[in-house]
Structures are given as C-alpha cells and as structure tokens.
Design a protein around this motif. Structure first.
Motif, mmCIF file in Angstrom:
data_model
loop_
_atom_site.group_PDB
_atom_site.id
_atom_site.type_symbol
_atom_site.label_atom_id
_atom_site.label_comp_id
_atom_site.label_asym_id
_atom_site.label_seq_id
_atom_site.Cartn_x
_atom_site.Cartn_y
_atom_site.Cartn_z
ATOM 1 N N ALA A 95 8.912 2.325 2.909
ATOM 2 C CA ALA A 95 8.151 2.086 1.674
ATOM 3 C C ALA A 95 8.175 3.315 0.778
ATOM 4 O O ALA A 95 8.141 4.443 1.251
ATOM 5 C CB ALA A 95 6.715 1.719 2.027
ATOM 6 N N TYR A 100 6.953 -4.779 4.081
ATOM 7 C CA TYR A 100 7.247 -3.532 3.377
ATOM 8 C C TYR A 100 5.980 -2.670 3.262
ATOM 9 O O TYR A 100 6.030 -1.453 3.249
ATOM 10 C CB TYR A 100 7.788 -3.890 1.988
ATOM 11 N N HIS A 101 4.826 -3.361 3.213
ATOM 12 C CA HIS A 101 3.537 -2.651 3.129
ATOM 13 C C HIS A 101 2.867 -2.552 4.491
ATOM 14 O O HIS A 101 1.675 -2.313 4.587
ATOM 15 C CB HIS A 101 2.597 -3.374 2.161
#
Ligand code: ME8
Length: 586
Positions: A418, A543-544
């Motif tokens: 990220a 992704y987070h």
C-alpha cells in the motif's frame, strides 16, 4: 430542493409491478428505502416508436435502476398518450376506431420496452379509467379554485405538436405541393388559425410564482441551458392558456366535467398521467413528493411552464427535477417519415443487441446538444468499448490458461504494497498506483454523472478506467510469469486479483446502462445478487489490509463472450444481419 420522503418505508416486490416489464437481472437489488419516482413521457399513440422514443425511455430507466442500486424504493412510469386531434386524425386516416388503433400502437411501444429491458413499474395508457378519474378530479380542483373560465381563444395551433403558438413563433414555408403555409418556427410543423369558444386557464397569474420557483431551485430543470431557456421564456408575457376544444371538432378525449360540449386539451390530460401513476386522486403524496421527469427538449415548455402552473393551481408539490435531453438527428437532419431517415429502435436493438443499443444511446447521447446517429458509429463504439476493451479484459483475466483453478485469486500485499512510498518494495509501478487511484475515485464520479443524467460522462470515465486496467495487465504480461516460482505466482495472482476487482467495479457501476452484460460479468466473477449494490462496491479491501470476501471463491461458469464483436457489415442496412463473431482474448 426537497429530499425524498423517508417515512412509510415499503418493500416493493423484487420485480416491477407492470405485467409488461421484462425480467431484468439487476432487479434483485432490494427495493427498500426512501421513495423515488421517475417518469418518462407518455408517447403519442399515432405511429410506431422511433429511436428518440427509446432514448427518453432508456434515460429514465437508467435513473430508475441507479436509484434502486442506491437503495431507493424507486417507481418508474411510462406509457402512451392516446387522446387529442393528432390521434383522432391518425385513426380516421387509417379507417380505424381510435381506441383499437391506440391499443395497437400502445402494444408496439410496450413490446419495444420489454425487448429493451425498460424496467418500468407502471405502464399507463391515458385512455384508462383510472386516468380519466384523475383528470376529472384535477380539472374540478382547478375550476373550484376559480382558475378556469369560459372565453374565446383565437390564435395559431399546431396539431402535430398539439400546441398553441404566439405570432412570433410562426413563420412562412412552402408545403410539398409548393403552396404557401404557416409553420411553427420551432418544430417546422404546419399551423392553423383557430377561433373557438372554450375554457381558459389563468396561466398569466402564475408568472411570478414560476419565476420564484425556478430562482429558488436552480436544479429544477437540468441541464443548465434548458433551465436558462425556461427563465428566458418566463421573461415574456404569459397569456392564459386554452385548455379545452369544442367537442364538435375534438371528440376523442375526456369531456370537460359538467360540460359535455367541450373536450379537455390533450396536454392537460397527458401531463396528469404522472399524478395518475402516483395514485392520484387517492393516496399519492409519498410518490408525488419525489417526482422526477425525464423529457426531450421539444416538450420543455409543457413540463416546465404549464405543468408547474397547473400543479400550483391545484395546490400540489412541484417536481423535484425535470431532466431534459436533446435529440438524435440522422445525416444532420431531424428524423422524419418524409425524409425516410427514421431509425427503427426495435430492429436496431435486434441487430446490435439490447444492451448494445442502450450503451450507444447513453454513451453518445449528450443531453446538452443534438447528436447525429449512424449505424457505423454504433459498430465502432460497441466493438471498441464493449467487445474489445471490457470483454477482452474479462476474457484475459478469467482464461483457464492464466487461472487454471478458476477461483478469485489472492492478493499479496508484499507484491503490491500500500502507498506509493512502498514503490520499490513490491512489483507494482507508478502507473499501477495511478490506476488504483482512478478506480477508487470512479464510483463517486459515476454517481455524480448519473445523478445529473450526464450518463455519457459516467461511461467515458468507466471506459477510461477499463483502458487503464487493460494497460496494467498488458504491462505485467501475466502470461509470461512462471506459476512454479513462488514469487511469480503471488504476483500473477495479485495482478489477476486487482484486475478482477476493477472488473467487479465496472460490472456494478454499469448495471443501470447495460443490465444484461453487467449480469453476465458479475456472474462470471461469482458476485452474488446481494453484492451488486452501491454500498457493496468496497474496492480492493486487501490493499488496505482488510478481508476480501471474494478471495478464493470459485468463479462463476464460463458463459461465452461478454459482447460479440459486430462485423462492419451490420452497419449496412442492406446486408445480412447475423454476422457476429466472438471476440478473441487479446
Ligand atoms: O411529445 N431524439 O410524445 P412523442 C430524441 N405525448 N428524442 C426524441 C426525438 C429525437 N429525434 N424525437 C422525439 C409527446 N423525441 C407527448 C408527451 S408527456 C406528458 C406527453 C422524444 O411521442 C421527445 O423529446 O412526440 C419526447 O421526450 C418523447 O420523444 C415524446 O415523444
């Protein structure tokens, strides 16, 4: 602007209430929530539908489907306008009983809408009894308010437009036989001088209230150029409006209550259809308080001047927004039977597919200005954006050669860490981060354009992101990665995971425009019906560092190409129509 009423939440059936509404994949979205009411015009039942009619219908349908995806309990009315001189003359010319004649034509509209996945909840014919009741009540309300009086109307009238015109709106022209005639400067249709005793509506009394309404509600008429046009029109004198015709001249219509010698003006009759659908004269508030009209530019004055004045007179709320669209021309000219350039929407939706036509109309139709239609343009746009770009992306990323397990692959945050600061740690490059950013912003952009019915801008944005995602896949050439190598395999899966997440966004966002294609795309990605609404978008949670419910889920069955490439010969009317061939994975 009023917000939709939040009271009286009611669960609608998953499928629209109209028996004519065709089944549609995206209807499984829950229909609970605040109320929203959208209407398309009721179309004149004097001739078969043309492309412009389908455009009004598809635009309203897109808004209705979008609102449902946003959790609104949306209702959508459409139908046919069956009274008036124009219809009476058309039925006479055909030697038919007017009601039989209208039933035939109305059936053609209904079949077109079913074929084109128009998900109306209500189909109204203005010859129905429920509508007559509504018109009679509306008329008596205006009359009881002292807003209708007997007088003499003298002026120009266009039967084609069913419209009264001021002398400044009339010009000279030659008819096909070379005879001098008077025509409407706006529509080009012939006008006639008429002098008649009838009922007039005190339109002049409403000028300042209409101006107040518009000035206080800049979003009442959209786009802004049409809002300005209405403001401009209200700067001029607003004479009282004739709202009936002598029965001896117009027998095909609803008689004036208490005066069978007069027939109610067809535009007053037709506009009330919106109230009829909302339930008027019975309970109608919960739908009427969130009314939105979709109309073409030629009927703006009726909707943004006459209709609000009638409603004010009857003590009813005004529509939230009147959404106006421009017109399709062919070869730069207005479509007309005499020019032989009328485009048949049913035939084109068979030739280019239903979703193909829906996509083209909304992708190339710009509300602010007229657009020119051509079959060549249809083929070009659909091949580029639906077959090659979107279809190609899905094909590539779900191909068994790249994804032998046929599951939604895993995302590896070491390969795609990220934040751009992590750039050199993984295998993703700067353009990949830009692409993620564009897709993350896409729902709010699309939302803004759907809300204002600038659907072409929403589709332009989606199409740009699809191109970027194709670029992402192309850049990393996953077909060159070695599945036996742990690092390569994790990266390969990550590339596919990101691409599928992008596709899931596109499939969800495109549902209001191309319901069938979206359904096929989302089904291939194994996205469940309840995971297809706006709140479920939730792009790339891994992704987070959040869980992704799709990861590891078996993909849905392979159901063929998303959109078959059209041969350019399909753009030629004279050639055979069935010449489609599937697009190849690129
Ligand atoms: O006006 N391109 O009905 P209608 C795009 N009955 N849209 C077009 C178009 C074109 N070339 N030509 C027409 C009526 N339209 C009334 C409506 S509502 C209470 C009564 C659109 O059969 C037009 O702008 O003439 C309008 O939205 C619709 O077709 C009406 O068609």
């Amino acid at each position: 602007m009023r917000i939709p009423c939040r009271c009286a939440l009611r669960r609608l059936g998953a499928v629209g209430g109209s028996p004519g509404a065709s089944p549609s994949p995206s209807r499984c979205v829950s229909a609970q929530g605040p109320h929203f009411f959208v209407t398309a015009p009721v179309f004149y039942a004097n001739a078969s539908p043309h492309l412009g009619h389908l455009h009004s219908a598809v635009t309203a349908d897109c808004l209705h489907r979008y609102k449902r995806l946003r959790g609104f309990n949306s209702r959508f009315g459409i139908g046919t306008d069956e009274h008036g001189l124009k219809i009476q003359q058309a039925a006479d010319a055909a030697g038919r009983d007017p009601l039989d004649f209208c039933a035939d034509v109305s059936g053609r509209f209904r079949r077109l809408f079913a074929r084109c996945d128009i998900s109306h909840t209500d189909y109204i014919r203005t010859t129905e009894l429920r509508h007559r009741r509504a018109v009679e009540r509306f008329w008596t309300t205006l009359r009881d308010q002292g807003l209708v009086y007997r007088g003499t109307y003298e002026g120009w009238y266009s039967t084609q437009d069913e419209s009264f015109l001021a002398p400044s709106q009339v010009g000279d022209a030659l008819d096909p036989s070379g005879k001098e005639v008077k025509v409407s400067l706006e529509s080009g249709h012939k006008v006639e001088w008429m002098k008649e005793e009838n009922y007039l509506f005190r339109l002049s009394q409403f000028q300042s209230r209409l101006l107040d309404w518009l000035r206080g509600n800049p979003g009442a008429v959209r786009p802004v150029r049409f809002y300005q046009a209405v403001l401009q029109c209200l700067q001029e004198d607003l004479p009282d409006l004739s709202v009936s015709r002598q029965r001896s001249r117009l027998r095909w219509g609803i008689p004036v209550p208490g005066d069978p010698e007069q027939t109610i003006y067809v535009w007053l009759d037709a506009l009330v259809n919106y109230l009829t659908v909302a339930g008027y004269p019975d309970e109608h508030d919960r739908w009427w308080s969130s009314a939105n009209h979709v109309i073409g530019k030629d009927i703006l004055k009726f909707h943004a001047v006459y209709w609000p004045a009638f409603l004010l007179g009857a003590g009813l709320p005004l529509p939230q927004t009147i959404h106006v669209h421009s017109h399709w021309t062919v070869g730069g000219k207005k479509m007309s039977k005499s020019l032989g350039n009328v485009v048949d929407p049913l035939e084109r939706s068979q030739r280019f597919t239903t979703d193909g036509m829906r996509y083209f109309l909304l992708r190339q139709g710009v509300p602010d200005c007229d657009c020119d239609y051509s079959d060549e343009k249809v083929v070009k746009v659909l091949n580029a954006e639906l077959a090659d770009s979107l279809g190609g992306l899905l094909n590539r990323c779900t191909a068994p050669s790249l994804n032998p397990d046929q599951v939604y692959p895993s995302f590896c945050s070491d390969s795609f860490p990220a934040g751009q600061s992590a750039l050199r740690k993984g295998r993703a490059v700067a353009e990949d981060y830009n692409m993620l950013n564009a897709v993350r912003c896409l729902p709010s952009l699309v939302e803004q354009h759907y809300e204002s019915l600038h659907v072409y801008k929403a589709l332009e944005a989606v199409s740009g992101c699809v191109r970027q995602t194709n670029g992402f896949v192309q850049r990393h050439t996953p077909w060159k990665l070695d599945r036996r190598d742990g690092d390569d395999r994790r990266w390969l899966d990550t590339v596919l995971h990101v691409a599928l997440e992008c596709l899931r966004m596109y499939g969800t966002l495109l549902q209001p425009v191309v319901p069938e294609i979206s359904h096929r795309l989302l089904s291939r990605l194994a996205v469940l019906p309840e995971e297809r609404s706006w709140p479920a978008l939730n792009f790339l949670p891994k992704y987070h560092g959040k869980a992704c419910t799709f990861e590891g889920r078996p993909l849905g069955p392979e159901s063929g190409v998303l959109f078959s490439r059209l041969e350019s010969s399909t753009a030629d009317n004279t050639k055979s129509k069935k010449t489609k061939k599937p697009s190849k994975p690129t």
